[in-house]
Design an enzyme around this catalytic site. Sequence first.
Site, mmCIF file in Angstrom:
data_model
loop_
_atom_site.group_PDB
_atom_site.id
_atom_site.type_symbol
_atom_site.label_atom_id
_atom_site.label_comp_id
_atom_site.label_asym_id
_atom_site.label_seq_id
_atom_site.Cartn_x
_atom_site.Cartn_y
_atom_site.Cartn_z
ATOM 1 N N HIS A 27 0.853 -1.183 0.000
ATOM 2 C CA HIS A 27 0.000 0.000 0.000
ATOM 3 C C HIS A 27 0.894 1.239 0.000
ATOM 4 O O HIS A 27 1.733 1.404 0.887
ATOM 5 C CB HIS A 27 -0.913 -0.009 1.222
ATOM 6 N N ASP A 83 -6.860 -10.525 0.360
ATOM 7 C CA ASP A 83 -6.781 -9.098 0.068
ATOM 8 C C ASP A 83 -6.257 -8.299 1.269
ATOM 9 O O ASP A 83 -5.764 -8.869 2.250
ATOM 10 C CB ASP A 83 -8.133 -8.581 -0.421
ATOM 11 N N SER A 84 -6.385 -7.003 1.210
ATOM 12 C CA SER A 84 -5.859 -6.131 2.265
ATOM 13 C C SER A 84 -6.491 -6.398 3.624
ATOM 14 O O SER A 84 -5.876 -6.139 4.662
ATOM 15 C CB SER A 84 -6.082 -4.659 1.887
#
Length: 200
Positions: A72, A115-116
């Site tokens: 990120h 995922d995140s």
Amino acid sequence: MRLKLTSHTCLFALSSLLVTPAFAAPSGDNTASDAVERGSEPGIWQRAGNNLSDTWHHWQSQELYVPAMTWHNRWTYDKAKTDRYNERPWGAGYGVSRLDRDGDWHSLYLMAFKDSFNKWEPIGGYGYEKRWRPLENQDVQLGLGFTAGVTMRDNWKYIPIPVLLPMASVSYQRLSFQATYIPGTHNNGNVFFAWLRWQF
């Protein structure tokens, strides 16, 4: 040995819904011969269809996808968020691919990864890369292109979401390090996602 038709059906069904023809590149001999018979260059939609069809019917390699990293962008995220986001996208994927007469790469694929938020996210679609061989050693290749696909996320209630993303790779023989960047806004998107791809 080719896998069962059911796996290929899933690949084709997903990718046929999502390809964005404006980015399609000329494919192999079938597309070229069709154009010659009509006496003109194929249109955008026809070229996209030919690329999908050629990859589906005339694939040359099967591929294993292994998600490697998620990052990120620290310039666009608050530290409080990145501290709790997952950046180890465990998962796997499968695809089929071919090289066209120019040596460029076309693929149909399915992949699932964490995922995140550490929830499963599937993605499937079509990938294209223009290939360059900058060294005398032809085993070293650089690629730049795009992927057009459909993904589904837990925080969006697994509603199918179309995606069109840039893609780049560095390859040596059958192994590729491939990546994309998901653009976004403050605290949203702006994610670098990379995976390893092994041809067999």
